[in-house]
Design a protein around this motif. Structure first.
Motif, PDB file in Angstrom:
ATOM      1  N   TRP A  17       0.831  -1.198   0.000  1.00 27.10           N
ATOM      2  CA  TRP A  17       0.000   0.000   0.000  1.00 27.10           C
ATOM      3  C   TRP A  17       0.866   1.247   0.000  1.00 27.10           C
ATOM      4  O   TRP A  17       0.627   2.186  -0.755  1.00 27.10           O
ATOM      5  CB  TRP A  17      -0.921  -0.032   1.222  1.00 27.10           C
ATOM      6  N   LEU A  18       1.893   1.246   0.833  1.00 29.78           N
ATOM      7  CA  LEU A  18       2.787   2.398   0.918  1.00 29.78           C
ATOM      8  C   LEU A  18       3.540   2.605  -0.397  1.00 29.78           C
ATOM      9  O   LEU A  18       3.744   3.744  -0.837  1.00 29.78           O
ATOM     10  CB  LEU A  18       3.767   2.218   2.075  1.00 29.78           C
ATOM     11  N   ASN A  19       3.916   1.524  -1.048  1.00 27.85           N
ATOM     12  CA  ASN A  19       4.578   1.635  -2.358  1.00 27.85           C
ATOM     13  C   ASN A  19       3.660   2.280  -3.387  1.00 27.85           C
ATOM     14  O   ASN A  19       4.113   3.077  -4.220  1.00 27.85           O
ATOM     15  CB  ASN A  19       5.037   0.262  -2.855  1.00 27.85           C
ATOM     16  N   LYS A  20       2.363   1.970  -3.331  1.00 29.20           N
ATOM     17  CA  LYS A  20       1.409   2.589  -4.254  1.00 29.20           C
ATOM     18  C   LYS A  20       1.301   4.092  -3.987  1.00 29.20           C
ATOM     19  O   LYS A  20       1.225   4.895  -4.921  1.00 29.20           O
ATOM     20  CB  LYS A  20       0.037   1.931  -4.141  1.00 29.20           C
ATOM     21  N   ILE A  21       1.319   4.466  -2.719  1.00 30.20           N
ATOM     22  CA  ILE A  21       1.292   5.890  -2.369  1.00 30.20           C
ATOM     23  C   ILE A  21       2.550   6.575  -2.911  1.00 30.20           C
ATOM     24  O   ILE A  21       2.480   7.635  -3.537  1.00 30.20           O
ATOM     25  CB  ILE A  21       1.195   6.096  -0.835  1.00 30.20           C
ATOM     26  N   THR A  27       4.501  10.894  -9.308  1.00 29.37           N
ATOM     27  CA  THR A  27       3.932  11.391 -10.568  1.00 29.37           C
ATOM     28  C   THR A  27       3.484  12.843 -10.446  1.00 29.37           C
ATOM     29  O   THR A  27       3.106  13.451 -11.444  1.00 29.37           O
ATOM     30  CB  THR A  27       2.717  10.543 -11.018  1.00 29.37           C
ATOM     31  N   GLN A  28       3.503  13.386  -9.243  1.00 23.81           N
ATOM     32  CA  GLN A  28       3.055  14.758  -9.013  1.00 23.81           C
ATOM     33  C   GLN A  28       4.207  15.739  -9.224  1.00 23.81           C
ATOM     34  O   GLN A  28       5.339  15.464  -8.821  1.00 23.81           O
ATOM     35  CB  GLN A  28       2.498  14.909  -7.595  1.00 23.81           C
ATOM     36  N   ALA A  29       3.925  16.850  -9.840  1.00 24.33           N
ATOM     37  CA  ALA A  29       4.956  17.837 -10.187  1.00 24.33           C
ATOM     38  C   ALA A  29       5.708  18.359  -8.964  1.00 24.33           C
ATOM     39  O   ALA A  29       6.909  18.617  -9.039  1.00 24.33           O
ATOM     40  CB  ALA A  29       4.333  19.005 -10.948  1.00 24.33           C
ATOM     41  N   ASP A  30       5.012  18.486  -7.832  1.00 28.74           N
ATOM     42  CA  ASP A  30       5.656  19.067  -6.642  1.00 28.74           C
ATOM     43  C   ASP A  30       6.164  18.019  -5.650  1.00 28.74           C
ATOM     44  O   ASP A  30       6.645  18.364  -4.582  1.00 28.74           O
ATOM     45  CB  ASP A  30       4.693  20.020  -5.930  1.00 28.74           C
ATOM     46  N   ALA A  35       2.515  12.277   3.785  1.00 30.11           N
ATOM     47  CA  ALA A  35       1.334  12.777   4.488  1.00 30.11           C
ATOM     48  C   ALA A  35       0.469  13.635   3.556  1.00 30.11           C
ATOM     49  O   ALA A  35      -0.752  13.483   3.513  1.00 30.11           O
ATOM     50  CB  ALA A  35       1.739  13.577   5.720  1.00 30.11           C
ATOM     51  N   GLU A  36       1.103  14.517   2.794  1.00 24.69           N
ATOM     52  CA  GLU A  36       0.350  15.373   1.874  1.00 24.69           C
ATOM     53  C   GLU A  36      -0.268  14.542   0.754  1.00 24.69           C
ATOM     54  O   GLU A  36      -1.402  14.789   0.333  1.00 24.69           O
ATOM     55  CB  GLU A  36       1.246  16.463   1.291  1.00 24.69           C
ATOM     56  N   ALA A  37       0.458  13.534   0.261  1.00 19.65           N
ATOM     57  CA  ALA A  37      -0.079  12.669  -0.784  1.00 19.65           C
ATOM     58  C   ALA A  37      -1.335  11.955  -0.285  1.00 19.65           C
ATOM     59  O   ALA A  37      -2.350  11.892  -0.989  1.00 19.65           O
ATOM     60  CB  ALA A  37       0.975  11.650  -1.228  1.00 19.65           C
ATOM     61  N   ILE A  38      -1.291  11.459   0.945  1.00 19.98           N
ATOM     62  CA  ILE A  38      -2.449  10.770   1.503  1.00 19.98           C
ATOM     63  C   ILE A  38      -3.605  11.740   1.679  1.00 19.98           C
ATOM     64  O   ILE A  38      -4.759  11.405   1.370  1.00 19.98           O
ATOM     65  CB  ILE A  38      -2.077  10.053   2.815  1.00 19.98           C
ATOM     66  N   ARG A  39      -3.330  12.969   2.136  1.00 20.98           N
ATOM     67  CA  ARG A  39      -4.395  13.974   2.258  1.00 20.98           C
ATOM     68  C   ARG A  39      -5.049  14.231   0.903  1.00 20.98           C
ATOM     69  O   ARG A  39      -6.274  14.288   0.779  1.00 20.98           O
ATOM     70  CB  ARG A  39      -3.844  15.283   2.832  1.00 20.98           C
ATOM     71  N   ARG A  40      -4.228  14.383  -0.143  1.00 23.45           N
ATOM     72  CA  ARG A  40      -4.773  14.644  -1.482  1.00 23.45           C
ATOM     73  C   ARG A  40      -5.598  13.474  -1.990  1.00 23.45           C
ATOM     74  O   ARG A  40      -6.684  13.649  -2.563  1.00 23.45           O
ATOM     75  CB  ARG A  40      -3.638  14.919  -2.472  1.00 23.45           C
ATOM     76  N   LEU A  41      -5.083  12.264  -1.809  1.00 22.10           N
ATOM     77  CA  LEU A  41      -5.781  11.088  -2.300  1.00 22.10           C
ATOM     78  C   LEU A  41      -7.098  10.864  -1.560  1.00 22.10           C
ATOM     79  O   LEU A  41      -8.099  10.507  -2.177  1.00 22.10           O
ATOM     80  CB  LEU A  41      -4.873   9.863  -2.196  1.00 22.10           C
ATOM     81  N   HIS A  85     -15.732  -4.872 -13.213  1.00 12.40           N
ATOM     82  CA  HIS A  85     -15.025  -3.928 -14.070  1.00 12.40           C
ATOM     83  C   HIS A  85     -14.322  -2.894 -13.204  1.00 12.40           C
ATOM     84  O   HIS A  85     -14.832  -2.516 -12.148  1.00 12.40           O
ATOM     85  CB  HIS A  85     -16.003  -3.202 -15.017  1.00 12.40           C
ATOM     86  N   ALA A  86     -13.179  -2.449 -13.649  1.00 10.26           N
ATOM     87  CA  ALA A  86     -12.468  -1.375 -12.968  1.00 10.26           C
ATOM     88  C   ALA A  86     -12.559  -0.132 -13.834  1.00 10.26           C
ATOM     89  O   ALA A  86     -12.218  -0.164 -15.011  1.00 10.26           O
ATOM     90  CB  ALA A  86     -11.003  -1.755 -12.750  1.00 10.26           C
ATOM     91  N   LEU A  87     -13.047   0.951 -13.260  1.00 11.06           N
ATOM     92  CA  LEU A  87     -13.158   2.213 -13.982  1.00 11.06           C
ATOM     93  C   LEU A  87     -12.019   3.109 -13.528  1.00 11.06           C
ATOM     94  O   LEU A  87     -11.858   3.347 -12.336  1.00 11.06           O
ATOM     95  CB  LEU A  87     -14.494   2.886 -13.684  1.00 11.06           C
ATOM     96  N   HIS A  88     -11.221   3.588 -14.447  1.00 12.02           N
ATOM     97  CA  HIS A  88     -10.118   4.478 -14.105  1.00 12.02           C
ATOM     98  C   HIS A  88     -10.604   5.922 -14.111  1.00 12.02           C
ATOM     99  O   HIS A  88     -11.279   6.341 -15.039  1.00 12.02           O
ATOM    100  CB  HIS A  88      -8.944   4.293 -15.066  1.00 12.02           C
ATOM    101  N   CYS A  89     -10.246   6.651 -13.076  1.00 11.91           N
ATOM    102  CA  CYS A  89     -10.666   8.038 -12.947  1.00 11.91           C
ATOM    103  C   CYS A  89      -9.570   8.937 -13.498  1.00 11.91           C
ATOM    104  O   CYS A  89      -8.387   8.646 -13.332  1.00 11.91           O
ATOM    105  CB  CYS A  89     -10.926   8.382 -11.487  1.00 11.91           C
ATOM    106  N   PRO A  90      -9.929  10.011 -14.158  1.00 13.49           N
ATOM    107  CA  PRO A  90      -8.919  10.890 -14.757  1.00 13.49           C
ATOM    108  C   PRO A  90      -8.035  11.541 -13.686  1.00 13.49           C
ATOM    109  O   PRO A  90      -8.478  11.836 -12.596  1.00 13.49           O
ATOM    110  CB  PRO A  90      -9.743  11.949 -15.495  1.00 13.49           C
ATOM    111  N   ARG A  91      -6.776  11.757 -14.028  1.00 15.34           N
ATOM    112  CA  ARG A  91      -5.828  12.392 -13.106  1.00 15.34           C
ATOM    113  C   ARG A  91      -6.193  13.850 -12.823  1.00 15.34           C
ATOM    114  O   ARG A  91      -5.722  14.411 -11.868  1.00 15.34           O
ATOM    115  CB  ARG A  91      -4.416  12.332 -13.672  1.00 15.34           C
ATOM    116  N   SER A  92      -7.021  14.438 -13.650  1.00 15.77           N
ATOM    117  CA  SER A  92      -7.345  15.841 -13.477  1.00 15.77           C
ATOM    118  C   SER A  92      -8.395  16.093 -12.404  1.00 15.77           C
ATOM    119  O   SER A  92      -8.848  17.207 -12.242  1.00 15.77           O
ATOM    120  CB  SER A  92      -7.829  16.432 -14.796  1.00 15.77           C
ATOM    121  N   MET A  93      -8.772  15.058 -11.667  1.00 16.10           N
ATOM    122  CA  MET A  93      -9.763  15.249 -10.607  1.00 16.10           C
ATOM    123  C   MET A  93      -9.205  16.193  -9.552  1.00 16.10           C
ATOM    124  O   MET A  93      -8.019  16.184  -9.278  1.00 16.10           O
ATOM    125  CB  MET A  93     -10.092  13.917  -9.938  1.00 16.10           C
ATOM    126  N   PRO A  94     -10.069  17.002  -8.932  1.00 14.95           N
ATOM    127  CA  PRO A  94      -9.590  17.926  -7.890  1.00 14.95           C
ATOM    128  C   PRO A  94      -9.055  17.197  -6.693  1.00 14.95           C
ATOM    129  O   PRO A  94      -9.396  16.116  -6.399  1.00 14.95           O
ATOM    130  CB  PRO A  94     -10.845  18.719  -7.514  1.00 14.95           C
TER     131      PRO A  94
END
Length: 94
Positions: A17-21, A27-30, A35-41, A85-94
């Motif tokens: 799980w941590l490796n996926k995070i 992949t994020q520009a910044d 902790a911030e990645a988990i907050r965003r996700l 089925h697995a539906l992939h959500c766009p990366r542009s989500m807020p």
């Protein structure tokens, strides 16, 4: 005006799980901290506006939400005939 204090939060997770995070945050520009990645996700997951058990419309017809996996941007659904089925959500989500 009062400010909400930050509250400490601790949890145990698997290495997988941590490796996926970590993979997602790279992949994020910044390059956010874990902790911030988990907050965003979590924020993205909450912004789906759907919950497990909800019926939704998919490219293959009506389906029931079985799992929401924010860490990899995926919603797993089961159609009326039992197909998964697995539906992939766009990366542009807020």
């Amino acid at each position: 005006m009062t400010r909400d204090k930050a509250h400490p939060f601790q949890m145990r997770v698997s290495s997988d799980w941590l490796n996926k995070i970590d993979d997602w945050r790279r992949t994020q520009a910044d390059l956010p901290s874990r902790a911030e990645a988990i907050r965003r996700l979590v924020g993205m997951g909450l912004s789906f506006g759907i919950e497990v058990g909800d019926e939704i419309s998919t490219p293959v017809g009506r389906a029931t939400v079985k799992r929401i996996m924010s860490a990899i941007g995926q919603v797993v659904v089961e159609t009326k005939n039992g197909d998964g089925h697995a539906l992939h959500c766009p990366r542009s989500m807020p």
